[in-house]
Design a protein around this motif. Structure first.
Motif: not given
Length: 171
Positions: A89, A122, A139, A93
């Motif tokens: 994750l 993501v 997301l 990002l």
């Protein structure tokens, strides 16, 4: 031989206080090195352990200020210090922030590639974990923003304005 982070060493390589090679040149808001002695923006401290919520809030502030390179540093800290199951994750990002950085620097190919890669990461993470909005992150919207910006960047034109095109991370 070594000196502090603020100076140059005898071997002409910048080193931090622990002797690691670390470029001490000032940087602009997009992380580009400036000449020694030039006025740069304050660097984002590295290796800071934050709560996930604080990471999201700080990164959002930096993105809104047109400093995606610095937001990337916040995401990278979360990636390196967070639990194993969340590393993808935070890595995704960070890739999005670097994609925006490259797009703002005029690197359309690299910017678009990183924006799409980060969007894929993501979205995959959200699908695999069943968590589409961890820590308030939206997301799906962030991935859509990244793909839209990638298409715009590839269509040509001047470098993007990082602050004007910054994503809204939360819903």
């Amino acid at each position: 031989m070594g000196s502090s982070f603020s100076g140059r060493t005898a071997d002409a390589r910048d080193r931090d206080t622990e002797g690691r090679a670390r470029n001490a040149r000032p940087r602009d808001g997009l992380g580009r090195p400036l000449p020694y002695g030039a006025e740069g923006v304050e660097r984002q401290p590295e290796g800071v352990v934050r709560t996930p919520e604080r990471s999201v809030a700080e990164a959002q502030e930096l993105l809104a200020a047109g400093k995606p390179f610095h937001a990337h540093e916040v995401f990278e800290d979360a990636w390196k210090s967070g639990p194993e199951q969340e590393r993808a994750l935070w890595r995704g990002l960070a890739q999005l922030a670097v994609g925006l950085t490259h797009s703002a620097r005029g690197n359309a190919t690299g910017g678009a590639r990183l924006l799409r890669r980060g969007a894929d990461v993501v979205q995959e993470w959200a699908a695999d974990t069943g968590r589409p909005e961890p820590y308030g992150l939206d997301l799906a919207s962030v991935a859509g923003w990244a793909r839209g910006l990638a298409a715009d960047v590839e269509a040509g034109g001047p470098p993007v304005d990082a602050a004007a095109r910054a994503p809204r991370l939360t819903s």
